[in-house]
Design a protein around this motif. Sequence first.
Motif, PDB file in Angstrom:
ATOM      1  N   GLU A  26       0.829  -1.203   0.000  1.00  0.00           N
ATOM      2  CA  GLU A  26       0.000   0.000   0.000  1.00  0.00           C
ATOM      3  C   GLU A  26       0.864   1.254   0.000  1.00  0.00           C
ATOM      4  OE1 GLU A  26      -3.067   0.121   2.952  1.00  0.00           O
ATOM      5  OE2 GLU A  26      -3.391  -2.030   2.795  1.00  0.00           O
ATOM      6  N   VAL A  27       2.006   1.191   0.677  1.00  0.00           N
ATOM      7  CA  VAL A  27       2.896   2.341   0.805  1.00  0.00           C
ATOM      8  C   VAL A  27       4.336   1.862   0.645  1.00  0.00           C
ATOM      9  CG1 VAL A  27       3.711   4.152   2.358  1.00  0.00           C
ATOM     10  CG2 VAL A  27       1.313   3.489   2.397  1.00  0.00           C
ATOM     11  N   ALA A  28       5.136   2.682  -0.006  1.00  0.00           N
ATOM     12  CA  ALA A  28       6.566   2.380  -0.149  1.00  0.00           C
ATOM     13  C   ALA A  28       7.330   3.690  -0.049  1.00  0.00           C
ATOM     14  CB  ALA A  28       6.846   1.701  -1.475  1.00  0.00           C
ATOM     15  N   GLY A  29       8.587   3.606   0.299  1.00  0.00           N
ATOM     16  CA  GLY A  29       9.421   4.788   0.400  1.00  0.00           C
ATOM     17  C   GLY A  29      10.698   4.604  -0.399  1.00  0.00           C
ATOM     18  N   LEU A  30      11.360   5.710  -0.618  1.00  0.00           N
ATOM     19  CA  LEU A  30      12.590   5.716  -1.376  1.00  0.00           C
ATOM     20  C   LEU A  30      13.525   6.721  -0.737  1.00  0.00           C
ATOM     21  CD1 LEU A  30      14.040   4.986  -4.140  1.00  0.00           C
ATOM     22  CD2 LEU A  30      12.922   7.005  -5.039  1.00  0.00           C
ATOM     23  N   ASP A  31      14.748   6.308  -0.467  1.00  0.00           N
ATOM     24  CA  ASP A  31      15.716   7.297   0.002  1.00  0.00           C
ATOM     25  C   ASP A  31      16.875   7.345  -0.981  1.00  0.00           C
ATOM     26  OD1 ASP A  31      17.623   5.320   0.602  1.00  0.00           O
ATOM     27  OD2 ASP A  31      17.200   5.318   2.719  1.00  0.00           O
ATOM     28  N   ILE A  32      17.581   8.451  -0.952  1.00  0.00           N
ATOM     29  CA  ILE A  32      18.646   8.661  -1.931  1.00  0.00           C
ATOM     30  C   ILE A  32      19.740   9.516  -1.315  1.00  0.00           C
ATOM     31  CG2 ILE A  32      17.456  10.663  -2.875  1.00  0.00           C
ATOM     32  CD1 ILE A  32      18.667   9.888  -5.591  1.00  0.00           C
ATOM     33  N   ALA A  41      20.781   9.656 -10.344  1.00  0.00           N
ATOM     34  CA  ALA A  41      19.616   9.040  -9.706  1.00  0.00           C
ATOM     35  C   ALA A  41      18.620  10.103  -9.269  1.00  0.00           C
ATOM     36  CB  ALA A  41      20.044   8.196  -8.513  1.00  0.00           C
ATOM     37  N   GLN A  42      19.117  11.193  -8.715  1.00  0.00           N
ATOM     38  CA  GLN A  42      18.236  12.286  -8.291  1.00  0.00           C
ATOM     39  C   GLN A  42      17.431  12.800  -9.481  1.00  0.00           C
ATOM     40  OE1 GLN A  42      21.078  15.033  -6.708  1.00  0.00           O
ATOM     41  NE2 GLN A  42      21.333  13.912  -4.787  1.00  0.00           N
ATOM     42  N   ILE A  47      12.322  13.159 -12.738  1.00  0.00           N
ATOM     43  CA  ILE A  47      11.667  12.929 -14.027  1.00  0.00           C
ATOM     44  C   ILE A  47      10.486  11.977 -13.866  1.00  0.00           C
ATOM     45  CG2 ILE A  47      11.980  11.814 -16.280  1.00  0.00           C
ATOM     46  CD1 ILE A  47      14.866  12.996 -16.222  1.00  0.00           C
ATOM     47  N   ARG A  48      10.622  10.983 -12.982  1.00  0.00           N
ATOM     48  CA  ARG A  48       9.556   9.994 -12.755  1.00  0.00           C
ATOM     49  C   ARG A  48       8.460  10.528 -11.833  1.00  0.00           C
ATOM     50  NH1 ARG A  48       9.066   5.537 -15.623  1.00  0.00           N
ATOM     51  NH2 ARG A  48       8.097   4.589 -13.807  1.00  0.00           N
ATOM     52  N   GLY A  49       8.613  11.757 -11.337  1.00  0.00           N
ATOM     53  CA  GLY A  49       7.556  12.366 -10.550  1.00  0.00           C
ATOM     54  C   GLY A  49       7.728  12.293  -9.046  1.00  0.00           C
ATOM     55  N   TYR A  50       8.852  11.798  -8.581  1.00  0.00           N
ATOM     56  CA  TYR A  50       9.108  11.745  -7.146  1.00  0.00           C
ATOM     57  C   TYR A  50       9.454  13.137  -6.636  1.00  0.00           C
ATOM     58  CZ  TYR A  50       9.208   6.676  -7.457  1.00  0.00           C
ATOM     59  OH  TYR A  50       8.864   5.379  -7.653  1.00  0.00           O
TER      60      TYR A  50
END
Length: 67
Positions: A26-32, A41-42, A47-50
Amino acid sequence: MIQYRRRGIGTLLLAKSEDTIHERCEVAGLDIGLLSDYGAAQSLYIIRGYVPDGKGIYKNGKYLKCG
């Protein structure tokens, strides 16, 4: 591996990952990383909308503090 950049590989991997996550969670996160080494990557994530939420890194049910 700069010779593999700008070939769409990251976009394909991220799209497949998003599809899999959407099916299972239902929920996921992403760190960078914030250093310039992570610039490609940033850019891809933007570009992908994050969009960064400005809250920092969330791990094990809480936001991490500096240090």
